[in-house]
Each structure stands twice: as C-alpha cells, then as structure tokens.
Write a protein that holds these residues in place. Structure first.
Motif, PDB file in Angstrom:
ATOM      1  N   ASN A 122       0.851  -1.190   0.000  1.00  0.00           N
ATOM      2  CA  ASN A 122       0.000   0.000   0.000  1.00  0.00           C
ATOM      3  C   ASN A 122       0.887   1.241   0.000  1.00  0.00           C
ATOM      4  O   ASN A 122       1.410   1.648   1.041  1.00  0.00           O
ATOM      5  N   VAL A 123       1.088   1.824  -1.167  1.00  0.00           N
ATOM      6  CA  VAL A 123       1.996   2.959  -1.310  1.00  0.00           C
ATOM      7  C   VAL A 123       1.262   4.119  -1.975  1.00  0.00           C
ATOM      8  O   VAL A 123       0.216   3.956  -2.599  1.00  0.00           O
ATOM      9  N   GLN A 124       1.862   5.306  -1.845  1.00  0.00           N
ATOM     10  CA  GLN A 124       1.266   6.484  -2.464  1.00  0.00           C
ATOM     11  C   GLN A 124       1.233   6.366  -3.984  1.00  0.00           C
ATOM     12  O   GLN A 124       2.132   5.766  -4.594  1.00  0.00           O
ATOM     13  N   ALA A 125       0.232   6.984  -4.573  1.00  0.00           N
ATOM     14  CA  ALA A 125       0.079   6.976  -6.022  1.00  0.00           C
ATOM     15  C   ALA A 125       1.276   7.626  -6.702  1.00  0.00           C
ATOM     16  O   ALA A 125       1.870   8.574  -6.182  1.00  0.00           O
ATOM     17  N   LEU A 170      -3.917   4.948  -9.061  1.00  0.00           N
ATOM     18  CA  LEU A 170      -4.225   4.128  -7.889  1.00  0.00           C
ATOM     19  C   LEU A 170      -4.330   2.642  -8.179  1.00  0.00           C
ATOM     20  O   LEU A 170      -4.567   1.854  -7.267  1.00  0.00           O
ATOM     21  N   ASP A 171      -4.150   2.247  -9.430  1.00  0.00           N
ATOM     22  CA  ASP A 171      -4.455   0.867  -9.823  1.00  0.00           C
ATOM     23  C   ASP A 171      -3.320  -0.126  -9.621  1.00  0.00           C
ATOM     24  O   ASP A 171      -3.483  -1.301  -9.968  1.00  0.00           O
ATOM     25  N   GLY A 172      -2.190   0.287  -9.085  1.00  0.00           N
ATOM     26  CA  GLY A 172      -1.130  -0.685  -8.877  1.00  0.00           C
ATOM     27  C   GLY A 172       0.130  -0.066  -8.315  1.00  0.00           C
ATOM     28  O   GLY A 172       0.350   1.145  -8.398  1.00  0.00           O
ATOM     29  N   ASN A 173       0.961  -0.911  -7.740  1.00  0.00           N
ATOM     30  CA  ASN A 173       2.204  -0.523  -7.078  1.00  0.00           C
ATOM     31  C   ASN A 173       3.377  -1.008  -7.925  1.00  0.00           C
ATOM     32  O   ASN A 173       3.428  -2.182  -8.312  1.00  0.00           O
ATOM     33  N   ILE A 174       4.334  -0.134  -8.219  1.00  0.00           N
ATOM     34  CA  ILE A 174       5.476  -0.528  -9.045  1.00  0.00           C
ATOM     35  C   ILE A 174       6.686  -0.960  -8.216  1.00  0.00           C
ATOM     36  O   ILE A 174       7.671  -1.445  -8.773  1.00  0.00           O
ATOM     37  N   ILE A 175       6.633  -0.796  -6.904  1.00  0.00           N
ATOM     38  CA  ILE A 175       7.759  -1.207  -6.063  1.00  0.00           C
ATOM     39  C   ILE A 175       7.752  -2.730  -5.902  1.00  0.00           C
ATOM     40  O   ILE A 175       6.736  -3.320  -5.518  1.00  0.00           O
ATOM     41  N   ASP A 176       8.876  -3.354  -6.200  1.00  0.00           N
ATOM     42  CA  ASP A 176       9.030  -4.804  -6.112  1.00  0.00           C
ATOM     43  C   ASP A 176       8.062  -5.562  -7.024  1.00  0.00           C
ATOM     44  O   ASP A 176       7.810  -6.753  -6.819  1.00  0.00           O
ATOM     45  N   ARG A 213       4.226  19.687   5.803  1.00  0.00           N
ATOM     46  CA  ARG A 213       3.194  18.863   6.434  1.00  0.00           C
ATOM     47  C   ARG A 213       3.385  17.404   6.022  1.00  0.00           C
ATOM     48  O   ARG A 213       3.913  17.111   4.948  1.00  0.00           O
ATOM     49  N   ILE A 214       2.952  16.480   6.872  1.00  0.00           N
ATOM     50  CA  ILE A 214       2.863  15.087   6.446  1.00  0.00           C
ATOM     51  C   ILE A 214       1.731  15.017   5.423  1.00  0.00           C
ATOM     52  O   ILE A 214       0.556  15.154   5.767  1.00  0.00           O
ATOM     53  N   ASP A 215       2.109  14.867   4.179  1.00  0.00           N
ATOM     54  CA  ASP A 215       1.186  14.994   3.049  1.00  0.00           C
ATOM     55  C   ASP A 215       1.242  13.699   2.244  1.00  0.00           C
ATOM     56  O   ASP A 215       2.068  13.542   1.356  1.00  0.00           O
ATOM     57  N   LEU A 216       0.354  12.763   2.599  1.00  0.00           N
ATOM     58  CA  LEU A 216       0.306  11.475   1.907  1.00  0.00           C
ATOM     59  C   LEU A 216      -0.859  11.479   0.921  1.00  0.00           C
ATOM     60  O   LEU A 216      -2.011  11.720   1.303  1.00  0.00           O
ATOM     61  N   HIS A 217      -0.543  11.216  -0.344  1.00  0.00           N
ATOM     62  CA  HIS A 217      -1.574  11.170  -1.371  1.00  0.00           C
ATOM     63  C   HIS A 217      -2.348   9.861  -1.293  1.00  0.00           C
ATOM     64  O   HIS A 217      -1.911   8.895  -0.658  1.00  0.00           O
ATOM     65  N   PRO A 218      -3.510   9.797  -1.943  1.00  0.00           N
ATOM     66  CA  PRO A 218      -4.245   8.537  -2.005  1.00  0.00           C
ATOM     67  C   PRO A 218      -3.351   7.396  -2.465  1.00  0.00           C
ATOM     68  O   PRO A 218      -2.404   7.600  -3.233  1.00  0.00           O
ATOM     69  N   SER A 219      -3.666   6.206  -1.993  1.00  0.00           N
ATOM     70  CA  SER A 219      -2.712   5.110  -2.132  1.00  0.00           C
ATOM     71  C   SER A 219      -3.300   3.936  -2.902  1.00  0.00           C
ATOM     72  O   SER A 219      -4.515   3.834  -3.133  1.00  0.00           O
ATOM     73  N   THR A 220      -2.408   3.036  -3.263  1.00  0.00           N
ATOM     74  CA  THR A 220      -2.794   1.850  -4.029  1.00  0.00           C
ATOM     75  C   THR A 220      -3.648   0.898  -3.212  1.00  0.00           C
ATOM     76  O   THR A 220      -4.275  -0.006  -3.775  1.00  0.00           O
ATOM     77  N   GLY A 221      -3.688   1.072  -1.899  1.00  0.00           N
ATOM     78  CA  GLY A 221      -4.534   0.240  -1.046  1.00  0.00           C
ATOM     79  C   GLY A 221      -5.927   0.796  -0.855  1.00  0.00           C
ATOM     80  O   GLY A 221      -6.711   0.254  -0.074  1.00  0.00           O
ATOM     81  N   ASP A 271      -6.667   4.012   0.202  1.00  0.00           N
ATOM     82  CA  ASP A 271      -6.769   5.012   1.259  1.00  0.00           C
ATOM     83  C   ASP A 271      -6.901   6.411   0.671  1.00  0.00           C
ATOM     84  O   ASP A 271      -6.292   6.740  -0.358  1.00  0.00           O
ATOM     85  N   ASN A 272      -7.622   7.242   1.375  1.00  0.00           N
ATOM     86  CA  ASN A 272      -7.735   8.657   1.040  1.00  0.00           C
ATOM     87  C   ASN A 272      -6.469   9.369   1.500  1.00  0.00           C
ATOM     88  O   ASN A 272      -5.523   8.756   2.011  1.00  0.00           O
ATOM     89  N   TYR A 273      -6.421  10.691   1.302  1.00  0.00           N
ATOM     90  CA  TYR A 273      -5.299  11.481   1.792  1.00  0.00           C
ATOM     91  C   TYR A 273      -5.097  11.260   3.292  1.00  0.00           C
ATOM     92  O   TYR A 273      -6.053  11.077   4.056  1.00  0.00           O
ATOM     93  N   VAL A 274      -3.848  11.284   3.719  1.00  0.00           N
ATOM     94  CA  VAL A 274      -3.498  11.362   5.131  1.00  0.00           C
ATOM     95  C   VAL A 274      -2.729  12.658   5.313  1.00  0.00           C
ATOM     96  O   VAL A 274      -1.690  12.865   4.683  1.00  0.00           O
ATOM     97  N   ASP A 275      -3.258  13.547   6.129  1.00  0.00           N
ATOM     98  CA  ASP A 275      -2.622  14.852   6.333  1.00  0.00           C
ATOM     99  C   ASP A 275      -2.481  15.103   7.826  1.00  0.00           C
ATOM    100  O   ASP A 275      -3.469  15.062   8.564  1.00  0.00           O
ATOM    101  N   VAL A 276      -1.240  15.304   8.253  1.00  0.00           N
ATOM    102  CA  VAL A 276      -0.946  15.536   9.658  1.00  0.00           C
ATOM    103  C   VAL A 276      -0.075  16.779   9.761  1.00  0.00           C
ATOM    104  O   VAL A 276       0.931  16.907   9.052  1.00  0.00           O
ATOM    105  N   GLU A 277      -0.452  17.694  10.627  1.00  0.00           N
ATOM    106  CA  GLU A 277       0.346  18.902  10.803  1.00  0.00           C
ATOM    107  C   GLU A 277       1.663  18.541  11.498  1.00  0.00           C
ATOM    108  O   GLU A 277       1.662  17.957  12.578  1.00  0.00           O
TER     109      GLU A 277
END
Length: 537
Positions: free
Chosen positions: A207-210, A321-327, A426-434, A436-442
């Motif tokens: 589950n990684v960022q797009a 969002l349709d797939g992960n290219i890592i490994d 900011r902790i700015d995580l984009h929607p992910s291959t798993g 998940d919606n954005y994760v935003d933490v100050e």
C-alpha cells in the motif's frame, strides 16, 4: 564485454539527492561516478517536471547553502536569458511561473541548465563522470560491504560495472536495496511496530502512495484535440469510493479536511504575477488549477514572448491508484507505468473535450501538450513522479510522533544529537494503491538524523533520497525537494569524510567527538542542522 570503471564514490540516481551527493563529495576532493536512468538529471525538479515543494521560510532560512545557490541560479538564468518585463526582472524573489504551490515555479529546462552548470567544472576537471541513461541491474556484495554495481544502458543494452569504496543510493525507488541485500521496508508499517497514531493495525507493504505522470500545457487559439485515448472510457467512468465523484472531474477530496471540494479551471487569467503570494500558510492556492502549478506566467515576460501561460498538471485526477510498481515484476511495472501515462492522456483529452467551462460550455480545444517543455516527443513528463520509495531499515527511524504537532505538542520536532540538516513540510500522503484517502498531519519544523541515512547492517551504502529511514507516514514530509537535496548532500559529504579520515559512517554517527567534527564540517558548508526559534513567524 562489460566495461569497468572505478571512483571513490558511486552515486546511483541523478535526481536532486544524487546531484547534491555528487557536489558534496566533489567539494571534498573525491572522484565520483553518478548514474541516471533518464536523459535529464534533476529528478522531481526536471524529468518529473514538479515545481519545488518548499516551506514558508525558504527565502530566509531552512535550506542548505548549495540548494539556495540552485534557487538563485534559476532566477538568474531567467534574468540573463529570458525577455522579462522590467518589473519582473527587478523582483528579488522572482517567481517565473507565478504559481501558488511554490515561490519558485519555473520551466524544467531551466532547473536542468543550472544543475548542469553546477556540475560542469568537475566534469571538466576529470573528477566527475555522469553515466546516462543507465539503470542498475545487479550488485556484487561480500559480507556487509558492497563491492560494485553493474549498470545497463537503457537503449543499447551495453553494461558497465562500477566499483567504489562507497555507494549512495539516490534512485527514486531505492533500487540498490534489494540488489545489495540491504534490509528495507515498503508501504505502511503496522502500529504495533512504530506506535504511530496514523498507522494501521497490520502492516500493508503493498500500500503505497500513487505515482503521477505530469504534463505541461498551454492554451492558444485553434483546435488541438488529441485522438481519443484507447482506454478513455475506463478512466471516464473511474470513481474511487472516497472521491465524491468521477476521477476525471474538478471535484475531489480536500487533502486536509477530506471534504468534497470543487476547484475551478480558467486558462490564462489576466492576473498580475507580481501579486501572487505563494505562501500556503495563507492560501493553499489550488482553487484555480491553472495558476496552482503554473510554470510560466506570460505577463512576467515582454508582450508577445509567450502567447499563453504554461500550466504544469500535477493534480489529484492524475494520481494512479491501480497498482504498485515497487518490487513488481518488470512486466507489471511496465504495465502500471503505461496505465499511469494513459490516465494522464485521458485527463488531457477530458480537459479538451468535456471539462465544464464557466460560460456553460464544455471542453478547452485550445489546450496543447507542451512536450517541448518537458523534453519529450510523447508530450508528457520524461519520468513518473515518484512519491514513495523502498526505505532502509536504519540506525535511526523517524516516526510520526517525532514530528507531529498533535503528538509532539510544540512548534519544534524531536531534537536529534546526530542532526545533519533540517526541513519542514506537512505530512502529506496522497491517495494510495490500497484504497486510502489522503493522510494529512500537521508537522513541526524537523531535523534530519544522520542515523536515518545509515542501514543497520550494510557498512558502505548510504541513503541519498526518499529511501532514507522514514516510515510510510513520515515519508510524507521528508520526501520533498529541499529535504531530498539535504539528504543527498550529507550522504556525499559523509562518504568523502570517511575516506579522508579513515572512518566508517557508523563510527561517525555513534561517537560524539567524531560526530561533532562532521557536524562542524556541515556547518562550514552551509548546512543548517538546528532550526532557529520559528514560533511567531
């Protein structure tokens, strides 16, 4: 026959971290081989075409001296070579694109030209060899030490084996980690592992960022509509469960509140670029997508020099969002990269033909892809924008609770005895291959511990970018342009320092006296390792 080369330091990956690592090592008198898989060095600033994501104090402090030289060089390049208006030429903090995402939105070729000029004296002096376009394919490892890396030319297939006492992995995906057997993590760590409030109960390594394939475009008279992409109907009907509407649309989740937000799109507004305030504390600036990541504002230039602004598209709707290219297998990786590019073509076609206009009509047929700006015949960016890499299992792992304002409780993050730099985002995580919606933490202004660049076991391999020892969550604030540069610069300097003084990286990190000597060297090179008191700024 495989050609063999040797240098003091091999840097694999010529993005911002790789270039900074090369400069750090070369300044210390060491010989360097730097490799890059694309035609341009510079990574996210150039081949990926992404304007720099920077903190609000970037013009005053909080970056390294050499990164400031890069920024200053970009502005001076415009003054020396571009037909700026007198007012724009006199603008001290010139923002050529007058985009709201950054105080320095510029065309990728300018960043490339300045990066190449910074390296040119070392090429002429015989200290630096740049191999491109080359990809690493294997490594020779004995025990806990890397001996050599073999690379393959992207087009011809010819191979080169490079040996060195020290290696810096500055690739976008941490490619050397599996090749060298270096322990690493991918995707979400579990909450039981890290204790992070935003982590899931179970680890999610896939589950990684797009990723995103960006593109530049302008808007001029005429009909420039491209052929309908083969898979357009798939993307036209694509609707993530958390999106609030079709992916191809101006409505998307707000990154911080997750509320459904509708943005506007108005090509070539007759705005005054000198009045753009690119400070995201005051205005996130993404209300009008045209000006958000604009990289050339026509009114910065004399009349007639630019018929249109140039807009860089790195918008929510191109997040793949349709797939992960890592490994992934080479076949699956190629499939996902093509699909990500197809998504971008579909977004562009939708903009040309179906996007709602303020006059009630549909589509902007005057939009043109500007592959000449991104250096490609196919019209998109040369390289995909990579937000997340494999990450070393480090001596010091950076956790959400080390930087989160909610957890840490003040305006400065955890202080590390082995700090080798600073950053802020900011902790700015984009929607992910798993899914998940954005994760935003100050987050608070943070430090970069030297231990986050060191694998726990492998002795002579250093992280030179996003593969440093963050978690999935803290990658969200350590992955941006100035931090990647800082990490790379320190990695190059550390390798040279160890060679010059007969030390190992782990000895420098563990011994207070040795560490302080190295930190003094960093300070003299213009690398800030502690934040000033920014409370009240």
């Amino acid at each position: 026959m495989t050609k063999e080369l040797h240098a003091d330091i091999l840097i694999v990956g010529g993005g911002l971290g790789g270039v900074a690592a090369a400069l750090g090592a070369l300044r210390a008198g060491r010989s360097v081989i730097m490799t890059e898989e694309f035609d341009w060095i510079g990574g996210q600033l150039t081949s990926q075409a992404v304007p720099p994501d920077e903190h609000s104090w970037v013009e005053q402090f909080g970056i390294t001296r050499s990164y400031r030289q890069l920024r200053t060089g970009i502005r001076q390049y415009y003054r020396d070579h571009y037909p700026l208006t007198e007012a724009s030429r006199a603008w001290g903090d010139l923002n050529p694109g007058a985009g709201f995402v950054s105080r320095l939105c510029a065309e990728p070729r300018v960043g490339l030209a300045v990066l190449e000029s910074m390296l040119a004296p070392y090429i002429g002096g015989g200290k630096l060899t740049i191999l491109k376009p080359y990809l690493p394919i294997s490594a020779d490892v004995v025990g806990d030490e890397v001996k050599s890396v073999t690379l393959r030319h992207r087009d011809s297939g010819r191979t080169i084996t490079c040996s060195a006492p020290y290696f810096v992995d500055a690739t976008e995906l941490g490619d050397l980690l599996p090749m060298t057997g270096t322990e690493y993590a991918t995707g979400f760590e579990s909450q039981s592992d890290t204790g992070e409030p935003s982590a899931p109960a179970e680890a999610q390594p896939d589950n990684v960022q797009a990723i995103s394939v960006c593109f530049a475009m302008d808007h001029v008279d005429g009909n420039h509509v491209i052929d309908k992409p083969d898979n357009y109907d798939y993307w036209r009907s694509y609707e993530p469960h958390f999106w609030g509407g079709p992916l191809l649309g101006f409505t998307a989740p707000h990154p911080r509140t997750l509320e459904s937000t509708t943005r506007t799109f108005t090509p070539n507004p007759d705005d005054n670029p000198l009045l753009v305030d690119a400070d995201q504390r005051r205005n996130p600036g993404d209300g009008n997508l045209w000006t958000f990541r604009r990289i050339a504002a026509r009114r910065n230039f004399v009349p007639g020099a630019y018929n249109s602004d140039i807009c860089l598209v790195n918008w929510p709707m191109i997040d793949y969002l349709d797939g992960n290219i890592i490994d992934a297998s080479e076949e699956d990786k190629a499939k996902h990269l093509k699909a990500a590019a197809d998504l971008s073509y579909s977004v562009f076609y939708w903009l040309q033909t179906e996007a709602p206009r303020t006059d009630g009509g549909q589509g902007f047929p005057g939009l043109r892809l500007r592959g000449d700006v991104t250096g490609t015949e196919h019209g998109l960016a040369m390289a995909p924008y990579i937000r997340e890499s494999r990450r070393i299992l480090p001596v010091t792992r950076i956790l959400e609770q080390d930087v989160s304002m909610l957890v840490h409780g003040n305006n400065l993050s955890k202080s590390y005895r082995d700090s080798v730099g600073i950053g802020m985002y900011r902790i700015d995580l984009h929607p992910s291959t798993g899914g998940d919606n954005y994760v935003d933490v100050e987050s608070a202004p943070f430090e970069i511990p030297l231990g986050s660049l060191l694998p726990r076991r492998v002795k002579n391999l250093l992280a030179g970018g996003k593969n440093m020892g963050t978690t999935h969550i803290t990658n969200g604030c350590y992955r941006l342009h100035p931090v990647e540069w800082n990490v790379g610069e320190v990695a190059g300097m550390l390798a040279a320092h160890c060679l010059n003084n007969g030390l190992t990286p782990h000895q420098v990190q563990a011994d207070d006296a040795k560490l302080q000597d190295f930190q003094a060297q960093l300070y003299n090179a213009g690398i800030e390792i502690r934040w000033p008191d920014v409370r009240g700024y």
